[in-house]
Design a protein around this motif. Structure first.
Motif, PDB file in Angstrom:
ATOM      1  N   HIS A   1       7.273 -13.275  -6.536  1.00 34.08           N
ATOM      2  CA  HIS A   1       6.496 -14.440  -6.099  1.00 34.08           C
ATOM      3  C   HIS A   1       5.086 -14.106  -5.628  1.00 34.08           C
ATOM      4  N   ASP A   2       4.634 -12.842  -5.795  1.00 39.27           N
ATOM      5  CA  ASP A   2       3.294 -12.422  -5.366  1.00 39.27           C
ATOM      6  C   ASP A   2       3.069 -12.650  -3.873  1.00 39.27           C
ATOM      7  N   LEU A   3       4.084 -12.367  -3.072  1.00 38.40           N
ATOM      8  CA  LEU A   3       4.000 -12.556  -1.625  1.00 38.40           C
ATOM      9  C   LEU A   3       4.075 -11.217  -0.904  1.00 38.40           C
ATOM     10  N   VAL A   4       3.364 -11.144   0.222  1.00 35.74           N
ATOM     11  CA  VAL A   4       3.449  -9.976   1.094  1.00 35.74           C
ATOM     12  C   VAL A   4       3.788 -10.492   2.490  1.00 35.74           C
ATOM     13  N   TYR A   5       4.911 -10.012   3.016  1.00 35.28           N
ATOM     14  CA  TYR A   5       5.340 -10.358   4.366  1.00 35.28           C
ATOM     15  C   TYR A   5       4.912  -9.232   5.290  1.00 35.28           C
ATOM     16  N   MET A   6       4.257  -9.555   6.389  1.00 37.62           N
ATOM     17  CA  MET A   6       3.753  -8.539   7.306  1.00 37.62           C
ATOM     18  C   MET A   6       4.232  -8.815   8.722  1.00 37.62           C
ATOM     19  N   GLU A   7       4.526  -7.730   9.448  1.00 36.26           N
ATOM     20  CA  GLU A   7       4.871  -7.801  10.861  1.00 36.26           C
ATOM     21  C   GLU A   7       4.039  -6.769  11.607  1.00 36.26           C
ATOM     22  N   LEU A   8       3.472  -7.197  12.704  1.00 36.58           N
ATOM     23  CA  LEU A   8       2.686  -6.318  13.577  1.00 36.58           C
ATOM     24  C   LEU A   8       3.299  -6.333  14.970  1.00 36.58           C
ATOM     25  N   GLU A   9       3.458  -5.150  15.557  1.00 40.35           N
ATOM     26  CA  GLU A   9       3.943  -5.065  16.933  1.00 40.35           C
ATOM     27  C   GLU A   9       2.869  -5.539  17.909  1.00 40.35           C
ATOM     28  N   GLU A  10       1.639  -5.121  17.666  1.00 41.96           N
ATOM     29  CA  GLU A  10       0.489  -5.464  18.506  1.00 41.96           C
ATOM     30  C   GLU A  10      -0.629  -5.980  17.599  1.00 41.96           C
ATOM     31  N   PRO A  11      -1.551  -6.777  18.128  1.00 39.68           N
ATOM     32  CA  PRO A  11      -2.670  -7.260  17.302  1.00 39.68           C
ATOM     33  C   PRO A  11      -3.717  -6.160  17.085  1.00 39.68           C
ATOM     34  N   THR A  12      -3.404  -5.199  16.217  1.00 35.91           N
ATOM     35  CA  THR A  12      -4.300  -4.065  15.964  1.00 35.91           C
ATOM     36  C   THR A  12      -5.303  -4.344  14.861  1.00 35.91           C
ATOM     37  N   VAL A  13      -5.186  -5.483  14.206  1.00 35.38           N
ATOM     38  CA  VAL A  13      -6.061  -5.840  13.093  1.00 35.38           C
ATOM     39  C   VAL A  13      -6.196  -7.363  13.084  1.00 35.38           C
ATOM     40  N   THR A  14      -7.338  -7.873  12.620  1.00 34.97           N
ATOM     41  CA  THR A  14      -7.523  -9.321  12.525  1.00 34.97           C
ATOM     42  C   THR A  14      -7.182  -9.782  11.110  1.00 34.97           C
ATOM     43  N   PHE A  15      -6.976 -11.081  10.967  1.00 34.24           N
ATOM     44  CA  PHE A  15      -6.658 -11.587   9.638  1.00 34.24           C
ATOM     45  C   PHE A  15      -7.851 -11.403   8.695  1.00 34.24           C
ATOM     46  N   ARG A  16      -9.063 -11.377   9.222  1.00 30.42           N
ATOM     47  CA  ARG A  16     -10.238 -11.140   8.373  1.00 30.42           C
ATOM     48  C   ARG A  16     -10.225  -9.729   7.797  1.00 30.42           C
ATOM     49  N   GLU A  17      -9.773  -8.770   8.600  1.00 31.92           N
ATOM     50  CA  GLU A  17      -9.672  -7.392   8.113  1.00 31.92           C
ATOM     51  C   GLU A  17      -8.588  -7.276   7.041  1.00 31.92           C
ATOM     52  N   ILE A  18      -7.483  -7.993   7.238  1.00 30.56           N
ATOM     53  CA  ILE A  18      -6.428  -8.004   6.226  1.00 30.56           C
ATOM     54  C   ILE A  18      -6.941  -8.640   4.944  1.00 30.56           C
ATOM     55  N   ARG A  19      -7.658  -9.743   5.083  1.00 30.29           N
ATOM     56  CA  ARG A  19      -8.235 -10.408   3.910  1.00 30.29           C
ATOM     57  C   ARG A  19      -9.186  -9.470   3.177  1.00 30.29           C
ATOM     58  N   ALA A  20      -9.979  -8.701   3.914  1.00 34.36           N
ATOM     59  CA  ALA A  20     -10.917  -7.754   3.303  1.00 34.36           C
ATOM     60  C   ALA A  20     -10.181  -6.676   2.509  1.00 34.36           C
ATOM     61  N   ILE A  21      -9.033  -6.234   3.012  1.00 30.30           N
ATOM     62  CA  ILE A  21      -8.240  -5.230   2.285  1.00 30.30           C
ATOM     63  C   ILE A  21      -7.802  -5.782   0.939  1.00 30.30           C
ATOM     64  N   PHE A  22      -7.295  -7.000   0.925  1.00 28.89           N
ATOM     65  CA  PHE A  22      -6.851  -7.619  -0.329  1.00 28.89           C
ATOM     66  C   PHE A  22      -8.032  -7.801  -1.288  1.00 28.89           C
ATOM     67  N   ARG A  23      -9.145  -8.293  -0.771  1.00 29.11           N
ATOM     68  CA  ARG A  23     -10.316  -8.521  -1.626  1.00 29.11           C
ATOM     69  C   ARG A  23     -10.864  -7.228  -2.204  1.00 29.11           C
ATOM     70  N   LYS A  24     -10.787  -6.153  -1.440  1.00 34.08           N
ATOM     71  CA  LYS A  24     -11.234  -4.848  -1.917  1.00 34.08           C
ATOM     72  C   LYS A  24     -10.444  -4.425  -3.160  1.00 34.08           C
ATOM     73  N   LEU A  25      -9.202  -4.893  -3.252  1.00 35.61           N
ATOM     74  CA  LEU A  25      -8.338  -4.578  -4.387  1.00 35.61           C
ATOM     75  C   LEU A  25      -8.451  -5.588  -5.517  1.00 35.61           C
ATOM     76  N   GLY A  26      -9.373  -6.542  -5.363  1.00 33.27           N
ATOM     77  CA  GLY A  26      -9.556  -7.553  -6.399  1.00 33.27           C
ATOM     78  C   GLY A  26      -8.552  -8.687  -6.326  1.00 33.27           C
ATOM     79  N   LEU A  27      -7.932  -8.859  -5.171  1.00 32.62           N
ATOM     80  CA  LEU A  27      -6.952  -9.924  -4.967  1.00 32.62           C
ATOM     81  C   LEU A  27      -7.536 -10.969  -4.021  1.00 32.62           C
ATOM     82  N   GLU A  28      -7.176 -12.221  -4.239  1.00 27.36           N
ATOM     83  CA  GLU A  28      -7.640 -13.304  -3.367  1.00 27.36           C
ATOM     84  C   GLU A  28      -6.462 -13.765  -2.515  1.00 27.36           C
TER      85      GLU A  28
END
Length: 87
Positions: free
Chosen positions: A38-65
């Motif tokens: 289904h092209d889904l990624v489920y994520m769990e974080l113990e602490e807020p060590t990253v923002t959703f913008r940083e996660i979005r940047a990781i995906f975009r760096k790989l050519g994914l939206e």
């Protein structure tokens, strides 16, 4: 515990999964699972060590939206607030 669900068309490709694994390995306290059907990624974080913008940047760096499904926890939002312009 903070949870995020991300839809990213094309993440089912094995090369994208390997690249994503390499990029996400540096995020402290992150556990994730890729649903290739289904092209889904489920994520769990113990602490807020990253923002959703940083996660979005990781995906975009790989050519994914990435498309975040559901509400983004406030702790994963950037701490800066915009100031209204006074006219």
């Amino acid at each position: 515990m903070f949870e995020l669900e991300v839809y990213a068309a094309g993440v089912r490709d094995l090369n994208k999964i390997l690249e994503l694994e390499h990029q996400l390995a540096v995020v402290a306290g992150l556990r994730y699972k890729v649903d290739r059907n289904h092209d889904l990624v489920y994520m769990e974080l113990e602490e807020p060590t990253v923002t959703f913008r940083e996660i979005r940047a990781i995906f975009r760096k790989l050519g994914l939206e990435p498309r975040f499904i559901g509400a983004i926890p406030p702790e994963l939002r950037p701490k800066t607030k915009t100031q209204p312009l006074i006219a």
